[in-house]
Scaffold this motif. Structure first.
Motif, PDB file in Angstrom:
ATOM      1  N   LEU A 138       0.866  -1.178   0.000  1.00  0.00           N
ATOM      2  CA  LEU A 138       0.000   0.000   0.000  1.00  0.00           C
ATOM      3  C   LEU A 138       0.898   1.221   0.000  1.00  0.00           C
ATOM      4  O   LEU A 138       1.617   1.485   0.963  1.00  0.00           O
ATOM      5  CB  LEU A 138      -0.914   0.009   1.230  1.00  0.00           C
ATOM      6  N   LYS A 139       0.842   1.964  -1.076  1.00  0.00           N
ATOM      7  CA  LYS A 139       1.718   3.124  -1.220  1.00  0.00           C
ATOM      8  C   LYS A 139       1.251   4.297  -0.374  1.00  0.00           C
ATOM      9  O   LYS A 139       2.049   4.998   0.242  1.00  0.00           O
ATOM     10  CB  LYS A 139       1.788   3.537  -2.690  1.00  0.00           C
ATOM     11  N   SER A 140      -0.071   4.499  -0.335  1.00  0.00           N
ATOM     12  CA  SER A 140      -0.628   5.643   0.372  1.00  0.00           C
ATOM     13  C   SER A 140      -1.998   5.291   0.908  1.00  0.00           C
ATOM     14  O   SER A 140      -2.734   4.484   0.315  1.00  0.00           O
ATOM     15  CB  SER A 140      -0.743   6.846  -0.583  1.00  0.00           C
ATOM     16  N   ALA A 141      -2.375   5.913   2.017  1.00  0.00           N
ATOM     17  CA  ALA A 141      -3.726   5.722   2.553  1.00  0.00           C
ATOM     18  C   ALA A 141      -4.775   6.167   1.547  1.00  0.00           C
ATOM     19  O   ALA A 141      -5.905   5.666   1.532  1.00  0.00           O
ATOM     20  CB  ALA A 141      -3.881   6.497   3.858  1.00  0.00           C
ATOM     21  N   ALA A 142      -4.412   7.081   0.670  1.00  0.00           N
ATOM     22  CA  ALA A 142      -5.349   7.554  -0.357  1.00  0.00           C
ATOM     23  C   ALA A 142      -5.711   6.452  -1.354  1.00  0.00           C
ATOM     24  O   ALA A 142      -6.711   6.568  -2.066  1.00  0.00           O
ATOM     25  CB  ALA A 142      -4.755   8.750  -1.092  1.00  0.00           C
ATOM     26  N   THR A 156      -9.460  -2.914  -1.782  1.00  0.00           N
ATOM     27  CA  THR A 156      -8.117  -3.126  -1.232  1.00  0.00           C
ATOM     28  C   THR A 156      -8.151  -3.586   0.217  1.00  0.00           C
ATOM     29  O   THR A 156      -7.200  -4.180   0.701  1.00  0.00           O
ATOM     30  CB  THR A 156      -7.280  -1.833  -1.298  1.00  0.00           C
ATOM     31  N   HIS A 157      -9.242  -3.265   0.933  1.00  0.00           N
ATOM     32  CA  HIS A 157      -9.351  -3.590   2.360  1.00  0.00           C
ATOM     33  C   HIS A 157     -10.730  -4.156   2.666  1.00  0.00           C
ATOM     34  O   HIS A 157     -11.736  -3.632   2.178  1.00  0.00           O
ATOM     35  CB  HIS A 157      -9.155  -2.348   3.240  1.00  0.00           C
ATOM     36  N   VAL A 158     -10.759  -5.201   3.472  1.00  0.00           N
ATOM     37  CA  VAL A 158     -12.020  -5.712   4.005  1.00  0.00           C
ATOM     38  C   VAL A 158     -12.094  -5.301   5.469  1.00  0.00           C
ATOM     39  O   VAL A 158     -11.200  -5.620   6.261  1.00  0.00           O
ATOM     40  CB  VAL A 158     -12.116  -7.245   3.860  1.00  0.00           C
ATOM     41  N   HIS A 159     -13.133  -4.579   5.804  1.00  0.00           N
ATOM     42  CA  HIS A 159     -13.399  -4.178   7.195  1.00  0.00           C
ATOM     43  C   HIS A 159     -14.373  -5.197   7.772  1.00  0.00           C
ATOM     44  O   HIS A 159     -15.532  -5.276   7.363  1.00  0.00           O
ATOM     45  CB  HIS A 159     -13.977  -2.754   7.186  1.00  0.00           C
ATOM     46  N   LEU A 160     -13.887  -5.979   8.738  1.00  0.00           N
ATOM     47  CA  LEU A 160     -14.688  -7.035   9.352  1.00  0.00           C
ATOM     48  C   LEU A 160     -15.356  -6.511  10.611  1.00  0.00           C
ATOM     49  O   LEU A 160     -14.684  -5.975  11.494  1.00  0.00           O
ATOM     50  CB  LEU A 160     -13.800  -8.228   9.699  1.00  0.00           C
ATOM     51  N   LEU A 161     -16.674  -6.664  10.691  1.00  0.00           N
ATOM     52  CA  LEU A 161     -17.346  -6.315  11.931  1.00  0.00           C
ATOM     53  C   LEU A 161     -16.741  -7.125  13.070  1.00  0.00           C
ATOM     54  O   LEU A 161     -16.037  -8.104  12.835  1.00  0.00           O
ATOM     55  CB  LEU A 161     -18.853  -6.533  11.801  1.00  0.00           C
ATOM     56  N   ILE A 211      -5.684  -8.389  -0.616  1.00  0.00           N
ATOM     57  CA  ILE A 211      -6.635  -7.605   0.190  1.00  0.00           C
ATOM     58  C   ILE A 211      -6.162  -7.552   1.637  1.00  0.00           C
ATOM     59  O   ILE A 211      -5.843  -8.576   2.234  1.00  0.00           O
ATOM     60  CB  ILE A 211      -8.050  -8.222   0.111  1.00  0.00           C
ATOM     61  N   ARG A 212      -6.144  -6.367   2.193  1.00  0.00           N
ATOM     62  CA  ARG A 212      -5.787  -6.186   3.595  1.00  0.00           C
ATOM     63  C   ARG A 212      -7.012  -6.372   4.499  1.00  0.00           C
ATOM     64  O   ARG A 212      -8.147  -6.255   4.045  1.00  0.00           O
ATOM     65  CB  ARG A 212      -5.172  -4.798   3.831  1.00  0.00           C
ATOM     66  N   VAL A 213      -6.742  -6.618   5.782  1.00  0.00           N
ATOM     67  CA  VAL A 213      -7.801  -6.951   6.738  1.00  0.00           C
ATOM     68  C   VAL A 213      -7.857  -5.901   7.847  1.00  0.00           C
ATOM     69  O   VAL A 213      -6.853  -5.633   8.510  1.00  0.00           O
ATOM     70  CB  VAL A 213      -7.556  -8.338   7.354  1.00  0.00           C
ATOM     71  N   HIS A 252      -1.581 -10.836  12.078  1.00  0.00           N
ATOM     72  CA  HIS A 252      -1.203 -10.119  10.863  1.00  0.00           C
ATOM     73  C   HIS A 252      -2.305  -9.179  10.376  1.00  0.00           C
ATOM     74  O   HIS A 252      -2.451  -8.947   9.163  1.00  0.00           O
ATOM     75  CB  HIS A 252      -0.812 -11.099   9.738  1.00  0.00           C
ATOM     76  N   VAL A 253      -3.080  -8.638  11.295  1.00  0.00           N
ATOM     77  CA  VAL A 253      -4.138  -7.693  10.946  1.00  0.00           C
ATOM     78  C   VAL A 253      -3.521  -6.395  10.434  1.00  0.00           C
ATOM     79  O   VAL A 253      -2.463  -5.967  10.891  1.00  0.00           O
ATOM     80  CB  VAL A 253      -5.048  -7.442  12.176  1.00  0.00           C
TER      81      VAL A 253
END
Length: 668
Positions: A154-158, A211-216, A276-278, A345-346
């Protein structure tokens, strides 16, 4: 949270922390700030085959005993061990035998009263329903190749594109084609499809391009009985019990402590391999209950804030609020976050009701995380359900977020500017063609930063920009909390036609994905899920919450639009500049005639974009609108609900037409 509240109701409240004297036969502390702080880490159990050491921080205890069990539930302790007092308020015991496979609890005695069994505040493996901690072989929990697992670049949060999901919602429906329905392992299965051979599961996420999965919430929570999973129990999980253990209801076997640990790791590994990041949803702001909580049974009063009358503060709206400013609670939060990063590794954390936590704690967490990997994301809700019992100017509220660099918050200005106030689902805003919220939408498009053309006196919930950088703002129109987008449009526009619903759905997300904040979508929005109009579905059945994957067939056009919208953002850095100075330099809002029309241009190869100039316009009127643009020859890439970066035709200035209830994007 299951109870959404706008932060403005409490932002102006200034309170002071009230401390309660705690006197015991063992120790006397006049205030919680005087309690000793345990140095080193907060590990409570250290195992070797020869001996296991137990240590518990309980500075006000008269006695502490350790109970050993054969099983994770039922039966009596087969051995009770008296723990010995030590330094820094700790109690310890050593059992000189091999305890692998055994379970344990602590019990603390204060003022001649035993508080009740607890697995400790820092259990890392537990039995069914999390009431007893477990001693397991941690090497057995690592999947093959775990040592070489790395987070995707991931180069940037953007560059982030966040997809918020609940395990059951995503996979439990019969149409998902997933074998491990509602489980961690659902996100490890490739090749799953609906009945029309369209991809579901992890392959759907890859196809969509997030790019990211946000898990409840995935930690061990209390509101689902893990012994009765065949009863179709459901909850979002905002009911913390053991913060550092994966919840057993998403494991294939909640009775085996190692199973949930390994399967969570398998899920993370599979998502990482998919690029994909977690992100974990963390709920450090309150616990499921108070008197029976691990915190209260270990050190009564310390971990929670109190009001002047000694009653519990309730900034969470759930019965209590934790005291992040107290050294051991702060230490606990920092160590917990680091533990999920190192052991599981979250890649990121979403803080529930982050406005309850103090600024210093959030900065300490960000600092500690940066030492591991500064690309690990942290964001949260910049509000609370009620006024926290702590000075408002020291809380991690949205209005204070400039004091917490590299931490982001959700923009309810953009959400409600588009959809209408969250507290009145029948009242619409820009999408419903109601004038007056254009500046709130512009505020979100610019990323909540200071911009010369954004006049905050006309913005809905704020009178000044609160973000220092655009990546401190999460752009969204819906999430698990409140109505999903389809239901929101239906509620605010009762006479909406199916065609209008699709047009406005696409328009809403085009605003999100062309804004300078970090885009965030709710799982299933890309195939137009609904939840039957229920806006607080935290314990509704699968019939309400589950994603019907047949919708990918019936709403294939919408899915393609979302997919191409994501690709457009990824391909063009102008939409994700990530820097406030660049946004002010390159983003210019264009003058328009009338209301319910917003237009801007991204000029001079913004952020190195290959396109010299990009024009973006949003028209929520039911009829076409005219827009004056600089002279030139433009290639259309988005028009009338269709996106194609290869071109949809040519338009020439000085005037272009934007079809009703849609977005227009063109470039030269």
């Amino acid at each position: 949270m299951k109870m959404g509240t706008n932060y403005l109701a409490i932002l102006g409240v200034t309170t002071v922390t009230t401390v309660m004297s705690c006197t015991t036969a063992k120790k006397e502390y006049m205030s919680y700030e005087l309690y000793p702080v345990r140095t080193g880490n907060l590990i409570e159990m250290e195992y070797t085959p020869e001996a296991t050491k137990f240590i518990l921080w309980s500075p006000t205890a008269d006695e502490v005993r350790l109970m050993l069990y054969e099983a994770g539930e039922g039966g009596h302790a087969y051995e009770t061990v008296k723990m010995q007092p030590g330094e820094e308020g700790t109690w310890s015991a050593v059992v000189n035998k091999d305890l692998i496979g055994k379970f344990y609890t602590f019990n603390v005695k204060i003022d001649d009263k035993w508080k009740g069994d607890t697995p400790g505040i820092n259990a890392r493996a537990v039995g069914v329903n999390g009431r007893r901690a477990a001693i397991i072989d941690w090497q057995s929990t690592n999947p093959d190749g775990w040592e070489s697992d790395i987070r995707p670049p991931l180069k940037s949060a953007a560059d982030m594109i966040i997809y918020e999901m609940h395990y059951r919602d995503f996979s439990v429906d019969s149409t998902s084609g997933v074998k491990h329905k509602g489980k961690y392992l659902a996100l490890t299965e490739h090749g799953t499809m609906n009945s029309d051979k369209l991809l579901t599961g992890i392959d759907h996420l890859i196809e969509l391009g997030v790019t990211h999965v946000h898990l409840l919430p995935s930690f061990d929570y209390a509101s689902v009985d893990e012994t009765k999973l065949n009863e179709n129990s459901y909850n979002w999980g905002y009911d913390p019990q053991n913060y550092n253990v994966p919840d057993g209801s998403y494991a294939t076997d909640p009775y085996q402590p190692a199973t949930r640990v390994k399967e969570f790791k398998q899920m993370v590994q599979a998502l990482h391999k998919a690029g994909i990041r977690v992100i974990m949803d963390v709920v450090y702001n309150h616990t499921f209950n108070t008197d029976e909580s691990n915190f209260e049974r270990t050190v009564p009063g310390y971990f929670y804030r109190q009001k002047e009358d000694k009653s519990l503060a309730n900034g969470s709206g759930c019965g209590n609020e934790t005291a992040s400013e107290r050294p051991m609670m702060r230490k606990f939060m920092v160590e917990s976050v680091l533990y999920w990063i190192k052991e599981y590794h979250v890649d990121g954390f979403r803080f529930d009701l982050m406005g309850i936590h103090d600024i210093e704690t959030m900065n300490e967490i960000r600092k500690a995380v940066n030492m591991i990997d500064p690309t690990i994301c942290i964001y949260g809700e910049g509000w609370a359900a009620e006024a926290p019992q702590y000075p408002a100017d020291s809380l991690a509220m949205k209005g204070n977020i400039a004091q917490i660099p590299e931490v982001a918050v959700f923009s309810d200005e953009l959400r409600d500017g588009l959809c209408g106030p969250v507290g009145d689902k029948h009242k619409g805003a820009f999408l419903a063609g109601i004038p007056g919220e254009e500046m709130s939408v512009k505020f979100g498009i610019a990323g909540a930063i200071e911009h010369p053309q954004v006049h905050c006196d006309s913005v809905n919930y704020t009178k000044k920009p609160w973000a220092k950088q655009p990546v401190q703002m999460i752009s969204y129109v819906s999430c698990h909390d409140g109505l999903c987008l389809v239901d929101r449009l239906k509620a605010s526009m009762p006479s909406i036609t199916p065609e209008q619903l699709i047009r406005l759905d696409k328009l809403a997300q085009t605003v999100v994905f062309t804004s300078q904040g970090i885009p965030f979508i709710y799982a299933g929005e890309e195939i137009m899920r609904d939840k039957q109009g229920i806006d607080n579905s935290y314990k509704s059945p699968d019939a309400v919450n589950a994603i019907d994957w047949r919708r990918k067939t019936t709403n294939g056009d919408v899915f393609i639009y979302y997919k191409r919208l994501i690709d457009l953002r990824k391909s063009h850095p102008a939409f994700r500049m990530g820097d406030a100075a660049l946004v002010r330099k390159h983003l210019e809002f264009l003058p328009v005639e009338g209301s319910n029309l917003i237009a801007f241009r991204l000029k001079d190869h913004a952020n190195g974009d290959p396109w010299e100039e990009i024009i973006v316009a949003f028209n929520s009127r039911p009829t076409p609108a005219k827009l004056a643009v600089p002279l030139g020859k433009y290639t259309v890439v988005c028009k009338d609900g269709v996106i194609d970066t290869r071109g949809l035709g040519i338009q020439n200035g000085p005037e272009v037409i934007i079809p009703g209830q849609s977005a227009l994007i063109l470039y030269k």
